[in-house]
Motif scaffolding. Structure first.
Motif, mmCIF file in Angstrom:
data_model
loop_
_atom_site.group_PDB
_atom_site.id
_atom_site.type_symbol
_atom_site.label_atom_id
_atom_site.label_comp_id
_atom_site.label_asym_id
_atom_site.label_seq_id
_atom_site.Cartn_x
_atom_site.Cartn_y
_atom_site.Cartn_z
ATOM 1 N N ASP A 134 0.804 -1.224 0.000
ATOM 2 C CA ASP A 134 0.000 0.000 0.000
ATOM 3 C C ASP A 134 0.836 1.273 0.000
ATOM 4 O O ASP A 134 0.403 2.299 -0.496
ATOM 5 C CB ASP A 134 -0.939 0.021 1.213
ATOM 6 C CG ASP A 134 -2.047 -1.003 1.100
ATOM 7 O OD1 ASP A 134 -2.306 -1.489 -0.026
ATOM 8 O OD2 ASP A 134 -2.653 -1.324 2.143
ATOM 9 N N GLU A 135 2.016 1.228 0.572
ATOM 10 C CA GLU A 135 2.899 2.399 0.615
ATOM 11 C C GLU A 135 3.998 2.318 -0.437
ATOM 12 O O GLU A 135 4.968 3.050 -0.388
ATOM 13 C CB GLU A 135 3.512 2.552 2.015
ATOM 14 C CG GLU A 135 2.487 2.831 3.100
ATOM 15 C CD GLU A 135 1.677 4.087 2.829
ATOM 16 O OE1 GLU A 135 2.270 5.125 2.487
ATOM 17 O OE2 GLU A 135 0.432 4.030 2.951
ATOM 18 N N GLY A 136 3.840 1.427 -1.405
ATOM 19 C CA GLY A 136 4.848 1.215 -2.438
ATOM 20 C C GLY A 136 4.715 2.201 -3.579
ATOM 21 O O GLY A 136 4.309 3.359 -3.399
ATOM 22 N N TYR A 137 5.010 1.742 -4.751
ATOM 23 C CA TYR A 137 5.102 2.637 -5.892
ATOM 24 C C TYR A 137 3.767 3.157 -6.388
ATOM 25 O O TYR A 137 3.712 4.234 -6.973
ATOM 26 C CB TYR A 137 5.925 2.003 -7.006
ATOM 27 C CG TYR A 137 7.381 2.188 -6.696
ATOM 28 C CD1 TYR A 137 7.984 3.428 -6.860
ATOM 29 C CD2 TYR A 137 8.144 1.167 -6.182
ATOM 30 C CE1 TYR A 137 9.310 3.635 -6.538
ATOM 31 C CE2 TYR A 137 9.476 1.371 -5.859
ATOM 32 C CZ TYR A 137 10.048 2.598 -6.050
ATOM 33 O OH TYR A 137 11.355 2.793 -5.714
ATOM 34 N N LYS A 138 2.668 2.470 -6.142
ATOM 35 C CA LYS A 138 1.373 3.046 -6.512
ATOM 36 C C LYS A 138 1.148 4.313 -5.686
ATOM 37 O O LYS A 138 0.727 5.342 -6.222
ATOM 38 C CB LYS A 138 0.240 2.049 -6.296
ATOM 39 C CG LYS A 138 -1.097 2.598 -6.746
ATOM 40 C CD LYS A 138 -2.192 1.560 -6.680
ATOM 41 C CE LYS A 138 -3.487 2.143 -7.216
ATOM 42 N NZ LYS A 138 -4.555 1.149 -7.220
ATOM 43 N N LEU A 142 0.682 8.287 -7.053
ATOM 44 C CA LEU A 142 -0.383 9.184 -6.611
ATOM 45 C C LEU A 142 0.192 10.436 -5.965
ATOM 46 O O LEU A 142 -0.290 11.553 -6.190
ATOM 47 C CB LEU A 142 -1.331 8.450 -5.657
ATOM 48 C CG LEU A 142 -2.117 7.303 -6.293
ATOM 49 C CD1 LEU A 142 -2.855 6.510 -5.223
ATOM 50 C CD2 LEU A 142 -3.066 7.808 -7.364
ATOM 51 N N SER A 143 1.245 10.263 -5.191
ATOM 52 C CA SER A 143 1.912 11.400 -4.553
ATOM 53 C C SER A 143 2.546 12.320 -5.598
ATOM 54 O O SER A 143 2.502 13.545 -5.464
ATOM 55 C CB SER A 143 2.972 10.876 -3.581
ATOM 56 O OG SER A 143 3.728 11.926 -3.068
ATOM 57 N N THR A 144 3.127 11.754 -6.640
ATOM 58 C CA THR A 144 3.726 12.551 -7.716
ATOM 59 C C THR A 144 2.667 13.402 -8.403
ATOM 60 O O THR A 144 2.880 14.586 -8.666
ATOM 61 C CB THR A 144 4.419 11.636 -8.740
ATOM 62 O OG1 THR A 144 5.521 10.980 -8.092
ATOM 63 C CG2 THR A 144 4.928 12.409 -9.947
ATOM 64 N N LEU A 145 1.514 12.815 -8.677
ATOM 65 C CA LEU A 145 0.437 13.563 -9.317
ATOM 66 C C LEU A 145 -0.080 14.672 -8.392
ATOM 67 O O LEU A 145 -0.311 15.800 -8.833
ATOM 68 C CB LEU A 145 -0.696 12.630 -9.728
ATOM 69 C CG LEU A 145 -0.352 11.639 -10.842
ATOM 70 C CD1 LEU A 145 -1.470 10.622 -11.019
ATOM 71 C CD2 LEU A 145 -0.052 12.361 -12.141
ATOM 72 N N LYS A 146 -0.228 14.357 -7.123
ATOM 73 C CA LYS A 146 -0.699 15.355 -6.151
ATOM 74 C C LYS A 146 0.283 16.515 -6.069
ATOM 75 O O LYS A 146 -0.094 17.684 -6.108
ATOM 76 C CB LYS A 146 -0.869 14.699 -4.779
ATOM 77 C CG LYS A 146 -1.322 15.662 -3.708
ATOM 78 C CD LYS A 146 -1.441 14.987 -2.362
ATOM 79 C CE LYS A 146 -1.885 16.021 -1.339
ATOM 80 N NZ LYS A 146 -1.439 15.714 -0.013
#
Length: 159
Positions: A134-138, A142-146
């Motif tokens: 859950d805290e991996g690359y997905k 999402l963090s990059t887009l945010k």
């Protein structure tokens, strides 16, 4: 060998839409300075130390590990991070593409091994679980887009 992949829509319902050029500007910036995109304190150093027409080299300290990466940008399409030194060897790729409906997607995938560790040993299996969790690359996508949306709203991102 570690193989991990994740794909997320760039413009899910309810989010401010990003163009390909805008997300590409975010990916370029992330490649040059990961500190702007990673949680505070995770990346303590990120410097471009060499640059050419085809690639650049950055040296960084991420999660306490020193690494050197050769980074290749394929315009508005793909960023490839070759792990030249550090705990991992192999490649990490961030790729923009359209799905069958034409919706813009951001995909992460990697092919990695751990230097000095037994292939498919407990360390590699643990790393695989981390990447796929859950805290991996997905979550990183999402963090990059945010963060790209935040930088755009702050006027700090240009395409």
């Amino acid at each position: 060998m570690i193989y991990s992949t994740a794909t997320v829509p760039v413009n899910p319902e309810g989010e401010i839409p990003l163009t390909r050029a805008q997300i590409w500007a975010g990916l370029r910036l992330k490649a040059r300075d990961a500190r702007l995109f990673l949680p505070p304190g995770l990346c303590t150093r990120c410097d471009v130390v060499e640059e050419s027409a085809t690639h650049f080299v950055r040296e960084a300290t991420i999660a306490g590990a020193d690494l050197r990466e050769i980074i290749i940008l394929e315009s508005e399409s793909k960023v490839t991070f070759f792990q030249a030194s550090g705990p991992r060897e192999g490649a990490i790729i961030n790729e923009l593409h359209e799905d069958r409906t034409g919706a813009l997607q951001l995909r992460f995938y990697c092919y990695l091994g751990l230097r000095g560790k037994h292939p498919n040993g407990p360390e590699e299996r643990a790393e695989q679980a981390l990447f796929d969790g859950d805290e991996g690359y997905k979550a990183a996508l999402l963090s990059t887009l945010k963060r790209t949306r935040e930088l755009l709203a702050e006027g700090k991102l240009w395409s």
